[in-house]
Design an enzyme around this catalytic site. Structure first.
Site, short mmCIF file in Angstrom:
data_model
loop_
_atom_site.label_atom_id
_atom_site.label_comp_id
_atom_site.label_asym_id
_atom_site.label_seq_id
_atom_site.Cartn_x
_atom_site.Cartn_y
_atom_site.Cartn_z
N GLY A 137 5.25 2.30 0.38
CA GLY A 137 6.00 2.85 -0.74
C GLY A 137 5.37 2.54 -2.08
CB SER A 145 -0.90 0.00 1.24
OG SER A 145 -0.11 0.10 2.42
CE LYS A 146 -1.99 6.42 -2.96
NZ LYS A 146 -2.79 7.65 -3.08
NE ARG A 147 0.00 -0.13 6.14
CZ ARG A 147 0.70 -1.09 6.72
NH1 ARG A 147 1.86 -0.82 7.27
NH2 ARG A 147 0.24 -2.32 6.76
#
Length: 468
Positions: free
Chosen positions: A244, A240-242
């Site tokens: 990267g 996910s975005k967390r």
């Protein structure tokens, strides 16, 4: 047989890391076998597809060096061809009209949910006479799928994968408004583009069973499927975005080199012994689907950063200069002049040894690009300029002036060492304040190298400024 692969992103967002790896694997496989790597933009979702996303995908692939063969294929403009195949299947009895209304289908699904059975189309129009069709209902075209037996895929990564046909319903090929479904469009496009190998994420594996039914109904050649495991975060959870999971453009902005990112993505799920540093040429020579593992790989930004540092060190100074100069000028707030550019060029090799990204490289080079005092924003650096240290700096400037025309690194070192001894202080008590005066930081390439590159007049100006 000429190998033909394709990368087929949907332009509903940026080119993310998972998509970039899929593109890379397709590109490498085609190049390894001397085949073709094609690009198809699956833009049939008109509500979510944007030109901005298309541009970002094309730009990201180009930056990564994943050049495609021929023109880009846009799926939406081929809608009539997709519909033509659906009508052909109708004419051959391999598909049929379904007149069930949306309300009727929803009631069917509600009943299945209450009964605790799988939600699937029950084939209510499979064998009915179209003459029984209710008035005012535009039909869809559904595939007449096999109802018994199994669909088997010999997947080049997953091995043999099987599904019972009884769990696959008669999917819609053409909607009531005449637009084709994704499943139909993908199969027709792959066939018309001559795709021999479908290499994609294993989240598409369930789609493959349905798509294969269309292929077999049409009597078309079956591609080799290779469904590669997805990328997870360092904690093993879905990326996910967390973790990267950013767009490829974000990694470029963060100062990663395309070659480093290619190398890193290659090693996410594919291996060649213990090799970690793999050039693009080696990757093309070695890559094959047998090296792709079945387990999800884990994205680790720290490992990518370390790998990027290696590629920075190995990249020619002139090549780095072209990449980093816009960032240096942005840090400066304006264009760099020829004198400063010459210093940056000379200092590149020493600075790149201490940098991990182009962002760090630009930050670490900017002191060469400035004229006059080096800004000090770090408390640790500021602490080096004690009153005692400031008192030494003008004297050091005089000592360096006295050494004459020889402004070599070796002569500078000898002068500073003699100066330290004459002042009765350790070399570090001179070198560290000197470093801060020259660079504004406590970390830099060797200080003698720094002075040799800055030159005598710039060195004196900075010593005087730091002495206050």
């Amino acid at each position: 047989m000429t190998v033909v692969t394709r990368f087929a992103p949907s332009p509903t967002g940026f080119l993310h890391i998972g998509g970039a790896r899929t593109a890379l694997f397709n590109w490498l496989f085609a190049r390894h076998h001397g085949g073709k790597y094609l690009l198809r933009i699956e833009d049939t979702d008109r509500a979510r597809s944007t030109q901005t996303a298309i541009d970002a995908i094309l730009d990201g692939l180009s930056w990564l060096g994943l050049d495609w063969d021929g023109d880009v294929t846009y799926q939406f403009v081929r809608s009539e061809r997709h519909a033509e195949v659906a009508r052909q299947m109708m004419a051959e009895g391999k598909a049929y009209y379904c007149y069930a209304s949306p309300q009727e289908l929803e009631e069917m699904r509600d009943g299945q949910r209450r009964a605790g059975v799988p939600v699937r189309y029950d084939g209510r129009w499979r064998d009915r006479d179209p003459k029984e069709a209710p008035a005012g209902v535009a039909p869809v075209i559904r595939l007449r799928a096999p109802q018994s037996g199994r669909t088997v895929i010999q997947d080049a990564v997953q091995g043999e994968v099987t599904v019972e046909n009884a769990v696959l319903d008669d999917m819609v090929l053409l909607r009531a408004d005449g637009t084709p479904t994704y499943m139909l469009a993908v199969v027709v496009d792959d066939q018309d583009m001559g795709v021999t190998h479908v290499i994609r994420g294993d989240d598409h594996l369930n789609n493959a069973f349905r798509q294969l039914q269309i292929i077999r109904a049409m009597g078309w050649p079956e591609p080799v499927y290779a469904h590669i495991p997805l990328i997870h975060g360092p904690d093993g959870a879905k990326l996910s975005k967390r973790h990267g999971a950013l767009g490829v453009d974000a990694y470029r902005d963060m100062g990663f080199l395309a070659a480093a990112l290619r190398n890193y993505l290659l090693r996410l799920g594919w291996g060649h012994g213990d090799d970690e540093i793999i050039s693009t040429e080696q990757a093309i020579e070695w890559f094959d689907l047998s090296g792709v593992g079945r387990s999800p790989s884990r994205f680790d930004t720290a490992k990518l950063t370390n790998l990027n540092a290696h590629y920075l060190r190995e990249t020619a100074d002139e090549s780095l200069l072209a990449l980093v100069l816009p960032r240096v000028e942005k840090n400066l707030g304006g264009p760099i002049d020829p004198v400063a550019l010459a210093r940056v060029r000379r200092g590149m090799n020493g600075v790149k040894q201490r940098s991990r990204t182009l962002v760090e490289l630009a930050d670490n080079l900017v002191f060469y690009a400035r004229h006059g005092a080096a800004p000090i924003t770090d408390d640790k650096a500021r602490a080096q300029l004690t009153p005692q240290a400031k008192a030494l700096l003008p004297k050091l400037a005089d000592a360096l002036d006295a050494q004459g025309a020889d402004w070599s690194e070796k002569q500078i070192e000898e002068t500073i060492r003699r100066f330290s001894e004459a002042q009765g202080v350790k070399l570090g008590q001179v070198a560290q304040p000197l470093r801060v005066a020259m660079t504004g930081s406590t970390a830099s390439p060797g200080i003698f190298e720094v002075l040799a590159i800055l030159g005598p007049s710039e060195t004196r100006a900075r010593l005087q400024a730091a002495a206050g």
